[in-house]
Design a protein around this motif. Structure first.
Motif, PDB file in Angstrom:
ATOM      1  N   LEU A  56       3.919  -3.275 -10.520  1.00 27.54           N
ATOM      2  CA  LEU A  56       4.702  -2.789  -9.387  1.00 27.54           C
ATOM      3  C   LEU A  56       6.194  -2.771  -9.693  1.00 27.54           C
ATOM      4  N   ALA A  57       6.666  -3.755 -10.447  1.00 29.77           N
ATOM      5  CA  ALA A  57       8.085  -3.804 -10.810  1.00 29.77           C
ATOM      6  C   ALA A  57       8.483  -2.606 -11.670  1.00 29.77           C
ATOM      7  N   ASP A  58       7.602  -2.201 -12.574  1.00 31.07           N
ATOM      8  CA  ASP A  58       7.892  -1.041 -13.428  1.00 31.07           C
ATOM      9  C   ASP A  58       7.946   0.242 -12.609  1.00 31.07           C
ATOM     10  N   ILE A  59       7.029   0.362 -11.659  1.00 34.72           N
ATOM     11  CA  ILE A  59       7.009   1.548 -10.790  1.00 34.72           C
ATOM     12  C   ILE A  59       8.283   1.596  -9.954  1.00 34.72           C
ATOM     13  N   ALA A  60       8.624   0.476  -9.325  1.00 29.02           N
ATOM     14  CA  ALA A  60       9.813   0.423  -8.471  1.00 29.02           C
ATOM     15  C   ALA A  60      11.089   0.698  -9.266  1.00 29.02           C
ATOM     16  N   MET A  61      11.194   0.138 -10.468  1.00 32.32           N
ATOM     17  CA  MET A  61      12.379   0.355 -11.300  1.00 32.32           C
ATOM     18  C   MET A  61      12.515   1.833 -11.660  1.00 32.32           C
ATOM     19  N   ARG A  62      11.411   2.469 -11.996  1.00 36.40           N
ATOM     20  CA  ARG A  62      11.464   3.893 -12.343  1.00 36.40           C
ATOM     21  C   ARG A  62      11.844   4.727 -11.115  1.00 36.40           C
ATOM     22  N   ILE A 104      13.753   3.854  -8.660  1.00 29.62           N
ATOM     23  CA  ILE A 104      15.197   3.688  -8.461  1.00 29.62           C
ATOM     24  C   ILE A 104      15.972   4.471  -9.519  1.00 29.62           C
ATOM     25  N   ALA A 105      15.540   4.370 -10.777  1.00 25.61           N
ATOM     26  CA  ALA A 105      16.223   5.064 -11.876  1.00 25.61           C
ATOM     27  C   ALA A 105      16.203   6.581 -11.691  1.00 25.61           C
ATOM     28  N   GLU A 106      15.117   7.097 -11.129  1.00 27.37           N
ATOM     29  CA  GLU A 106      14.997   8.541 -10.927  1.00 27.37           C
ATOM     30  C   GLU A 106      15.591   8.998  -9.598  1.00 27.37           C
ATOM     31  N   GLY A 107      16.159   8.076  -8.833  1.00 26.35           N
ATOM     32  CA  GLY A 107      16.800   8.441  -7.573  1.00 26.35           C
ATOM     33  C   GLY A 107      15.829   8.698  -6.442  1.00 26.35           C
ATOM     34  N   LYS A 108      14.584   8.274  -6.590  1.00 24.26           N
ATOM     35  CA  LYS A 108      13.575   8.473  -5.541  1.00 24.26           C
ATOM     36  C   LYS A 108      13.729   7.439  -4.432  1.00 24.26           C
ATOM     37  N   VAL A 109      14.242   6.262  -4.785  1.00 23.95           N
ATOM     38  CA  VAL A 109      14.540   5.196  -3.829  1.00 23.95           C
ATOM     39  C   VAL A 109      16.031   4.947  -3.940  1.00 23.95           C
ATOM     40  N   GLY A 145       0.764  -1.243   0.000  1.00 21.60           N
ATOM     41  CA  GLY A 145       0.000   0.000   0.000  1.00 21.60           C
ATOM     42  C   GLY A 145       0.795   1.293   0.000  1.00 21.60           C
ATOM     43  N   ALA A 146       2.115   1.216  -0.112  1.00 17.88           N
ATOM     44  CA  ALA A 146       2.923   2.441  -0.156  1.00 17.88           C
ATOM     45  C   ALA A 146       2.571   3.255  -1.408  1.00 17.88           C
ATOM     46  N   THR A 147       2.633   4.558  -1.262  1.00 17.21           N
ATOM     47  CA  THR A 147       2.346   5.453  -2.376  1.00 17.21           C
ATOM     48  C   THR A 147       3.560   5.536  -3.304  1.00 17.21           C
ATOM     49  N   PRO A 148       3.354   5.379  -4.615  1.00 17.32           N
ATOM     50  CA  PRO A 148       4.473   5.506  -5.558  1.00 17.32           C
ATOM     51  C   PRO A 148       5.117   6.888  -5.476  1.00 17.32           C
ATOM     52  N   LEU A 149       6.420   6.931  -5.624  1.00 13.45           N
ATOM     53  CA  LEU A 149       7.167   8.186  -5.562  1.00 13.45           C
ATOM     54  C   LEU A 149       7.326   8.820  -6.940  1.00 13.45           C
ATOM     55  N   VAL A 150       6.764   8.188  -7.951  1.00 17.48           N
ATOM     56  CA  VAL A 150       6.762   8.713  -9.315  1.00 17.48           C
ATOM     57  C   VAL A 150       5.319   8.809  -9.782  1.00 17.48           C
ATOM     58  N   ASP A 151       5.098   9.502 -10.874  1.00 18.42           N
ATOM     59  CA  ASP A 151       3.745   9.708 -11.378  1.00 18.42           C
ATOM     60  C   ASP A 151       3.276   8.495 -12.190  1.00 18.42           C
TER      61      ASP A 151
END
Length: 74
Positions: free
Chosen positions: A49-55, A57-62, A35-41
């Motif tokens: 979920l894998a695509d969101i998490a990868m983005r 990390i790539a954007e430096g949000k995680v 239930g965590a809120t995505p840090l990207v749009d």
């Protein structure tokens, strides 16, 4: 941006360490699934979920700070 480009950028953020990337990715997917809120749009209902998490990390949000950050199955 294509998936391969996002993955390459995420790897660069982690000094090209695939082990750390896979563990950080798994940990973030678990958080998003809980239930965590995505840090990207990107909406959880429209994207994997894998695509969101990868983005994220790539954007430096995680970011990876220490090995203790990665959960274990103990």
């Amino acid at each position: 941006m294509r998936t391969e480009e996002i993955a390459a950028k995420a790897l660069e953020k982690l000094d090209n360490d695939r082990y750390v990337l896979s563990n950080l990715l798994f940990a973030r997917i678990k958080e998003l699934g809980a239930g965590a809120t995505p840090l990207v749009d990107m909406k959880v209902s429209k994207h994997k979920l894998a695509d969101i998490a990868m983005r994220e990390i790539a954007e430096g949000k995680v970011v990876f700070e220490s090995i203790e950050q990665i959960p274990t199955n103990r």
